[in-house]
Design a protein around this motif. Sequence first.
Motif, PDB file in Angstrom:
ATOM      1  N   ILE A  60       0.803  -1.219   0.000  1.00  0.00           N
ATOM      2  CA  ILE A  60       0.000   0.000   0.000  1.00  0.00           C
ATOM      3  C   ILE A  60       0.838   1.272   0.000  1.00  0.00           C
ATOM      4  CG2 ILE A  60      -1.949  -1.137   1.108  1.00  0.00           C
ATOM      5  CD1 ILE A  60      -1.166   0.249   3.713  1.00  0.00           C
ATOM      6  N   ALA A  61       2.156   1.179   0.064  1.00  0.00           N
ATOM      7  CA  ALA A  61       3.018   2.354   0.139  1.00  0.00           C
ATOM      8  C   ALA A  61       2.988   3.231  -1.122  1.00  0.00           C
ATOM      9  CB  ALA A  61       4.447   1.937   0.461  1.00  0.00           C
ATOM     10  N   PRO A  62       3.029   2.685  -2.326  1.00  0.00           N
ATOM     11  CA  PRO A  62       3.074   3.570  -3.500  1.00  0.00           C
ATOM     12  C   PRO A  62       1.746   4.273  -3.750  1.00  0.00           C
ATOM     13  CG  PRO A  62       3.169   1.278  -4.192  1.00  0.00           C
ATOM     14  CD  PRO A  62       3.150   1.288  -2.711  1.00  0.00           C
ATOM     15  N   GLU A  63       1.819   5.419  -4.414  1.00  0.00           N
ATOM     16  CA  GLU A  63       0.611   6.172  -4.737  1.00  0.00           C
ATOM     17  C   GLU A  63      -0.075   5.639  -5.986  1.00  0.00           C
ATOM     18  OE1 GLU A  63       1.060  10.379  -4.809  1.00  0.00           O
ATOM     19  OE2 GLU A  63       2.271  10.392  -2.996  1.00  0.00           O
ATOM     20  N   SER A  64       0.664   5.042  -6.887  1.00  0.00           N
ATOM     21  CA  SER A  64       0.112   4.549  -8.147  1.00  0.00           C
ATOM     22  C   SER A  64      -0.659   3.243  -7.933  1.00  0.00           C
ATOM     23  CB  SER A  64       1.244   4.306  -9.141  1.00  0.00           C
ATOM     24  OG  SER A  64       0.785   3.586 -10.250  1.00  0.00           O
ATOM     25  N   PRO A  65      -1.926   3.194  -8.363  1.00  0.00           N
ATOM     26  CA  PRO A  65      -2.688   1.944  -8.223  1.00  0.00           C
ATOM     27  C   PRO A  65      -2.060   0.786  -8.991  1.00  0.00           C
ATOM     28  CG  PRO A  65      -4.156   3.755  -8.777  1.00  0.00           C
ATOM     29  CD  PRO A  65      -2.758   4.277  -8.886  1.00  0.00           C
ATOM     30  N   CYS A  66      -1.459   1.072 -10.126  1.00  0.00           N
ATOM     31  CA  CYS A  66      -0.851  -0.006 -10.914  1.00  0.00           C
ATOM     32  C   CYS A  66       0.340  -0.622 -10.190  1.00  0.00           C
ATOM     33  CB  CYS A  66      -0.434   0.515 -12.288  1.00  0.00           C
ATOM     34  SG  CYS A  66      -1.843   0.929 -13.336  1.00  0.00           S
ATOM     35  N   GLU A  67       1.121   0.211  -9.517  1.00  0.00           N
ATOM     36  CA  GLU A  67       2.245  -0.322  -8.759  1.00  0.00           C
ATOM     37  C   GLU A  67       1.758  -1.107  -7.538  1.00  0.00           C
ATOM     38  OE1 GLU A  67       6.497   1.118  -6.865  1.00  0.00           O
ATOM     39  OE2 GLU A  67       5.254   2.549  -7.953  1.00  0.00           O
ATOM     40  N   ARG A  68       0.669  -0.660  -6.931  1.00  0.00           N
ATOM     41  CA  ARG A  68       0.089  -1.413  -5.815  1.00  0.00           C
ATOM     42  C   ARG A  68      -0.370  -2.790  -6.274  1.00  0.00           C
ATOM     43  NH1 ARG A  68      -3.724   3.136  -2.943  1.00  0.00           N
ATOM     44  NH2 ARG A  68      -2.022   4.373  -2.095  1.00  0.00           N
ATOM     45  N   VAL A  69      -1.002  -2.848  -7.436  1.00  0.00           N
ATOM     46  CA  VAL A  69      -1.463  -4.130  -7.973  1.00  0.00           C
ATOM     47  C   VAL A  69      -0.277  -5.038  -8.258  1.00  0.00           C
ATOM     48  CG1 VAL A  69      -2.561  -5.192  -9.981  1.00  0.00           C
ATOM     49  CG2 VAL A  69      -3.637  -3.233  -8.869  1.00  0.00           C
ATOM     50  N   GLU A  70       0.771  -4.485  -8.847  1.00  0.00           N
ATOM     51  CA  GLU A  70       1.963  -5.282  -9.154  1.00  0.00           C
ATOM     52  C   GLU A  70       2.619  -5.811  -7.877  1.00  0.00           C
ATOM     53  OE1 GLU A  70       6.326  -4.760 -11.242  1.00  0.00           O
ATOM     54  OE2 GLU A  70       4.777  -3.277 -11.636  1.00  0.00           O
ATOM     55  N   TRP A  93       3.273 -20.872 -17.066  1.00  0.00           N
ATOM     56  CA  TRP A  93       2.219 -20.904 -16.044  1.00  0.00           C
ATOM     57  C   TRP A  93       2.417 -19.793 -15.026  1.00  0.00           C
ATOM     58  CZ3 TRP A  93       2.885 -26.809 -14.990  1.00  0.00           C
ATOM     59  CH2 TRP A  93       2.327 -27.520 -16.049  1.00  0.00           C
ATOM     60  N   SER A  94       3.673 -19.542 -14.653  1.00  0.00           N
ATOM     61  CA  SER A  94       3.924 -18.507 -13.659  1.00  0.00           C
ATOM     62  C   SER A  94       3.568 -17.124 -14.212  1.00  0.00           C
ATOM     63  CB  SER A  94       5.374 -18.541 -13.175  1.00  0.00           C
ATOM     64  OG  SER A  94       6.266 -18.146 -14.187  1.00  0.00           O
ATOM     65  N   LEU A  95       3.847 -16.887 -15.472  1.00  0.00           N
ATOM     66  CA  LEU A  95       3.469 -15.614 -16.089  1.00  0.00           C
ATOM     67  C   LEU A  95       1.949 -15.467 -16.151  1.00  0.00           C
ATOM     68  CD1 LEU A  95       6.091 -15.400 -18.964  1.00  0.00           C
ATOM     69  CD2 LEU A  95       6.057 -14.088 -16.836  1.00  0.00           C
ATOM     70  N   ASP A  96       1.268 -16.554 -16.505  1.00  0.00           N
ATOM     71  CA  ASP A  96      -0.198 -16.527 -16.543  1.00  0.00           C
ATOM     72  C   ASP A  96      -0.789 -16.318 -15.149  1.00  0.00           C
ATOM     73  OD1 ASP A  96      -0.132 -16.943 -19.274  1.00  0.00           O
ATOM     74  OD2 ASP A  96      -0.508 -19.107 -19.124  1.00  0.00           O
ATOM     75  N   ALA A  97      -0.223 -16.988 -14.146  1.00  0.00           N
ATOM     76  CA  ALA A  97      -0.722 -16.847 -12.776  1.00  0.00           C
ATOM     77  C   ALA A  97      -0.485 -15.434 -12.250  1.00  0.00           C
ATOM     78  CB  ALA A  97      -0.044 -17.874 -11.863  1.00  0.00           C
ATOM     79  N   ASP A  98       0.657 -14.857 -12.585  1.00  0.00           N
ATOM     80  CA  ASP A  98       0.941 -13.492 -12.158  1.00  0.00           C
ATOM     81  C   ASP A  98      -0.031 -12.509 -12.804  1.00  0.00           C
ATOM     82  OD1 ASP A  98       2.480 -11.422 -10.873  1.00  0.00           O
ATOM     83  OD2 ASP A  98       3.353 -10.992 -12.832  1.00  0.00           O
ATOM     84  N   ALA A  99      -0.282 -12.668 -14.089  1.00  0.00           N
ATOM     85  CA  ALA A  99      -1.233 -11.782 -14.784  1.00  0.00           C
ATOM     86  C   ALA A  99      -2.642 -11.946 -14.228  1.00  0.00           C
ATOM     87  CB  ALA A  99      -1.211 -12.068 -16.284  1.00  0.00           C
ATOM     88  N   ALA A 100      -3.048 -13.179 -13.956  1.00  0.00           N
ATOM     89  CA  ALA A 100      -4.383 -13.413 -13.405  1.00  0.00           C
ATOM     90  C   ALA A 100      -4.514 -12.833 -11.998  1.00  0.00           C
ATOM     91  CB  ALA A 100      -4.684 -14.909 -13.383  1.00  0.00           C
ATOM     92  N   THR A 101      -3.472 -12.954 -11.194  1.00  0.00           N
ATOM     93  CA  THR A 101      -3.505 -12.399  -9.842  1.00  0.00           C
ATOM     94  C   THR A 101      -3.575 -10.878  -9.885  1.00  0.00           C
ATOM     95  OG1 THR A 101      -2.206 -14.268  -9.044  1.00  0.00           O
ATOM     96  CG2 THR A 101      -2.302 -12.327  -7.632  1.00  0.00           C
ATOM     97  N   GLN A 102      -2.789 -10.269 -10.757  1.00  0.00           N
ATOM     98  CA  GLN A 102      -2.836  -8.816 -10.882  1.00  0.00           C
ATOM     99  C   GLN A 102      -4.206  -8.355 -11.370  1.00  0.00           C
ATOM    100  OE1 GLN A 102       0.406  -6.897 -12.889  1.00  0.00           O
ATOM    101  NE2 GLN A 102       1.920  -8.248 -11.957  1.00  0.00           N
TER     102      GLN A 102
END
Length: 88
Positions: free
Chosen positions: A21-31, A63-72
Motif C-alpha cells: 500500500i506504500a506507492p501512490e500509483s494503483p498499478c504499482e500497488r497491484v503489481e 504458467w507462472s506468467l499466466d498466474a501473475d497476470a491473473a492475480t494482478q
Amino acid sequence: MKQMLSGFFSLMLAGWILYTIAPESPCERVERGALPVRIAFEGVRWAGRYYLSTETRIDLLSWSLDADAATQSFIARLFYGPTLNCKA
C-alpha cells in the motif's frame, strides 16, 4: 517453535501489506500485491531446476506468467474496479 513461526508469519504479512500500500500509483500497488505468487513460482522453478526437463521448465515459466497476470487482474478488479488499465 509454533509461536515463533506464527510471529514470523505475522511480521512478514504486515511487511507485505505495508510494502503493497506504500506507492501512490494503483498499478504499482497491484503489481506489488501479486508478489507472493511470483515468489512461490520462483521457488518452485528454483527447486526443480535440476530435476525438470527443459520443456517442463518452460511450461512452468509460462504458467507462472499466466498466474501473475491473473492475480494482478483479480487484485485490480477487487480493489479498483473494472476501469483500471495497467497494461503499458
